[in-house]
Design a protein around this motif. Sequence first.
Motif, mmCIF file in Angstrom:
data_model
loop_
_atom_site.group_PDB
_atom_site.id
_atom_site.type_symbol
_atom_site.label_atom_id
_atom_site.label_comp_id
_atom_site.label_asym_id
_atom_site.label_seq_id
_atom_site.Cartn_x
_atom_site.Cartn_y
_atom_site.Cartn_z
ATOM 1 N N GLU A 46 0.819 -1.206 0.000
ATOM 2 C CA GLU A 46 0.000 0.000 0.000
ATOM 3 C C GLU A 46 0.852 1.254 0.000
ATOM 4 O O GLU A 46 1.987 1.272 0.485
ATOM 5 N N PHE A 47 0.270 2.291 -0.548
ATOM 6 C CA PHE A 47 0.900 3.601 -0.630
ATOM 7 C C PHE A 47 1.013 4.221 0.758
ATOM 8 O O PHE A 47 0.089 4.136 1.567
ATOM 9 N N VAL A 48 2.151 4.850 1.018
ATOM 10 C CA VAL A 48 2.344 5.563 2.273
ATOM 11 C C VAL A 48 2.531 7.061 2.014
ATOM 12 O O VAL A 48 1.807 7.894 2.551
ATOM 13 N N ALA A 49 3.511 7.395 1.172
ATOM 14 C CA ALA A 49 3.814 8.799 0.920
ATOM 15 C C ALA A 49 4.570 8.912 -0.398
ATOM 16 O O ALA A 49 5.193 7.951 -0.850
ATOM 17 N N VAL A 50 4.494 10.099 -0.991
ATOM 18 C CA VAL A 50 5.195 10.329 -2.255
ATOM 19 C C VAL A 50 5.667 11.769 -2.312
ATOM 20 O O VAL A 50 5.040 12.669 -1.746
ATOM 21 N N ILE A 51 6.785 11.970 -3.001
ATOM 22 C CA ILE A 51 7.258 13.310 -3.310
ATOM 23 C C ILE A 51 7.466 13.361 -4.818
ATOM 24 O O ILE A 51 8.199 12.560 -5.384
ATOM 25 N N LEU A 52 6.760 14.274 -5.477
ATOM 26 C CA LEU A 52 6.765 14.333 -6.926
ATOM 27 C C LEU A 52 8.068 14.905 -7.452
ATOM 28 O O LEU A 52 8.683 15.771 -6.826
ATOM 29 N N TRP A 53 8.461 14.427 -8.648
ATOM 30 C CA TRP A 53 9.734 14.876 -9.200
ATOM 31 C C TRP A 53 9.654 16.337 -9.588
ATOM 32 O O TRP A 53 10.661 17.052 -9.506
ATOM 33 N N SER A 54 8.479 16.775 -10.040
ATOM 34 C CA SER A 54 8.318 18.145 -10.487
ATOM 35 C C SER A 54 7.705 18.981 -9.378
ATOM 36 O O SER A 54 6.556 18.785 -9.007
ATOM 37 N N GLY A 55 8.476 19.864 -8.800
ATOM 38 C CA GLY A 55 7.942 20.761 -7.789
ATOM 39 C C GLY A 55 8.069 20.254 -6.375
ATOM 40 O O GLY A 55 7.940 21.025 -5.418
ATOM 41 N N GLY A 56 8.283 18.946 -6.211
ATOM 42 C CA GLY A 56 8.490 18.399 -4.879
ATOM 43 C C GLY A 56 7.257 18.348 -4.001
ATOM 44 O O GLY A 56 7.355 18.247 -2.784
ATOM 45 N N LYS A 57 6.079 18.377 -4.625
ATOM 46 C CA LYS A 57 4.861 18.304 -3.828
ATOM 47 C C LYS A 57 4.757 16.924 -3.177
ATOM 48 O O LYS A 57 5.180 15.931 -3.752
ATOM 49 N N THR A 58 4.166 16.895 -1.973
ATOM 50 C CA THR A 58 4.056 15.636 -1.241
ATOM 51 C C THR A 58 2.609 15.250 -0.995
ATOM 52 O O THR A 58 1.731 16.113 -0.866
ATOM 53 N N TYR A 59 2.376 13.968 -0.925
ATOM 54 C CA TYR A 59 1.059 13.425 -0.631
ATOM 55 C C TYR A 59 1.218 12.240 0.313
ATOM 56 O O TYR A 59 2.237 11.548 0.277
ATOM 57 N N TYR A 60 0.186 12.017 1.128
ATOM 58 C CA TYR A 60 0.244 10.974 2.139
ATOM 59 C C TYR A 60 -1.032 10.160 2.177
ATOM 60 O O TYR A 60 -2.123 10.661 1.890
ATOM 61 N N GLN A 61 -0.880 8.919 2.604
ATOM 62 C CA GLN A 61 -2.051 8.118 2.940
ATOM 63 C C GLN A 61 -2.704 8.753 4.161
ATOM 64 O O GLN A 61 -2.018 9.270 5.052
ATOM 65 N N ASP A 62 -4.018 8.708 4.219
ATOM 66 C CA ASP A 62 -4.738 9.387 5.300
ATOM 67 C C ASP A 62 -4.283 8.926 6.678
ATOM 68 O O ASP A 62 -4.202 9.734 7.621
ATOM 69 N N SER A 63 -3.970 7.644 6.823
ATOM 70 C CA SER A 63 -3.663 7.117 8.156
ATOM 71 C C SER A 63 -2.315 7.603 8.689
ATOM 72 O O SER A 63 -2.043 7.464 9.887
ATOM 73 N N VAL A 64 -1.472 8.176 7.821
ATOM 74 C CA VAL A 64 -0.162 8.639 8.285
ATOM 75 C C VAL A 64 -0.038 10.160 8.252
ATOM 76 O O VAL A 64 0.987 10.704 8.686
ATOM 77 N N LYS A 65 -1.052 10.839 7.739
ATOM 78 C CA LYS A 65 -0.998 12.307 7.697
ATOM 79 C C LYS A 65 -0.820 12.885 9.083
ATOM 80 O O LYS A 65 -1.474 12.479 10.031
ATOM 81 N N GLY A 66 0.102 13.836 9.187
ATOM 82 C CA GLY A 66 0.373 14.457 10.465
ATOM 83 C C GLY A 66 1.372 13.696 11.314
ATOM 84 O O GLY A 66 1.857 14.214 12.322
ATOM 85 N N ARG A 67 1.680 12.465 10.919
ATOM 86 C CA ARG A 67 2.656 11.666 11.666
ATOM 87 C C ARG A 67 3.922 11.391 10.853
ATOM 88 O O ARG A 67 5.017 11.343 11.424
ATOM 89 N N PHE A 68 3.780 11.198 9.561
ATOM 90 C CA PHE A 68 4.901 10.880 8.683
ATOM 91 C C PHE A 68 5.226 12.079 7.801
ATOM 92 O O PHE A 68 4.327 12.833 7.395
ATOM 93 N N THR A 69 6.512 12.220 7.494
ATOM 94 C CA THR A 69 6.949 13.271 6.588
ATOM 95 C C THR A 69 7.955 12.712 5.605
ATOM 96 O O THR A 69 8.957 12.116 6.012
ATOM 97 N N ILE A 70 7.684 12.899 4.325
ATOM 98 C CA ILE A 70 8.630 12.497 3.287
ATOM 99 C C ILE A 70 9.415 13.723 2.857
ATOM 100 O O ILE A 70 8.863 14.825 2.752
ATOM 101 N N SER A 71 10.711 13.526 2.637
ATOM 102 C CA SER A 71 11.550 14.633 2.191
ATOM 103 C C SER A 71 12.646 14.093 1.292
ATOM 104 O O SER A 71 12.898 12.883 1.261
ATOM 105 N N ARG A 72 13.278 15.015 0.577
ATOM 106 C CA ARG A 72 14.297 14.612 -0.394
ATOM 107 C C ARG A 72 15.504 15.515 -0.241
ATOM 108 O O ARG A 72 15.358 16.731 -0.157
ATOM 109 N N GLU A 73 16.665 14.946 -0.201
ATOM 110 C CA GLU A 73 17.914 15.701 -0.141
ATOM 111 C C GLU A 73 18.701 15.369 -1.394
ATOM 112 O O GLU A 73 19.418 14.363 -1.449
ATOM 113 N N ASN A 74 18.550 16.209 -2.402
ATOM 114 C CA ASN A 74 19.142 15.905 -3.702
ATOM 115 C C ASN A 74 20.663 15.841 -3.657
ATOM 116 O O ASN A 74 21.275 15.053 -4.375
#
Length: 125
Positions: A46-74
């Motif tokens: 199942e999907f947990v979180a994603v960070i898009l290649w264009s713009g770096g927008k993030t999305y989360y599964q509802d059950s982890v919103k507010g608890r999990f954070t995805i980030s990218r260090e290029n």
Amino acid sequence: QVQLVESGGGLMQAGGSLRLSCAASGRTTGSYTMGWFRQAPGKEREFVAVILWSGGKTYYQDSVKGRFTISRENAKNTVYLQMNSLKPEDTAIYFCAADLPPWAAYIDWKRYNYWGQGTQVIVSS
């Protein structure tokens, strides 16, 4: 192509925190949409979180919103998943994935061609 290696999993009590890392080699993480997925025993991936290649927008599964954070260090070609307030239901193998899925398909694990080997997260109550 890109090769992915996850790390940072382990055993944690409920309420604790873990940070997962996904180190990429080959093409840079900035060239791909990077996702975290998980699979618990007997359940579908199942999907947990994603960070898009264009713009770096993030999305989360509802059950982890507010608890999990995805980030990218290029600069380090690494994607992270900071997991706070862990719950027993977060127990699963966590996988990092990379690809360029079509818009709105980023939650579909079948749309990703590049995967890490997974890292186990166990949350005890």
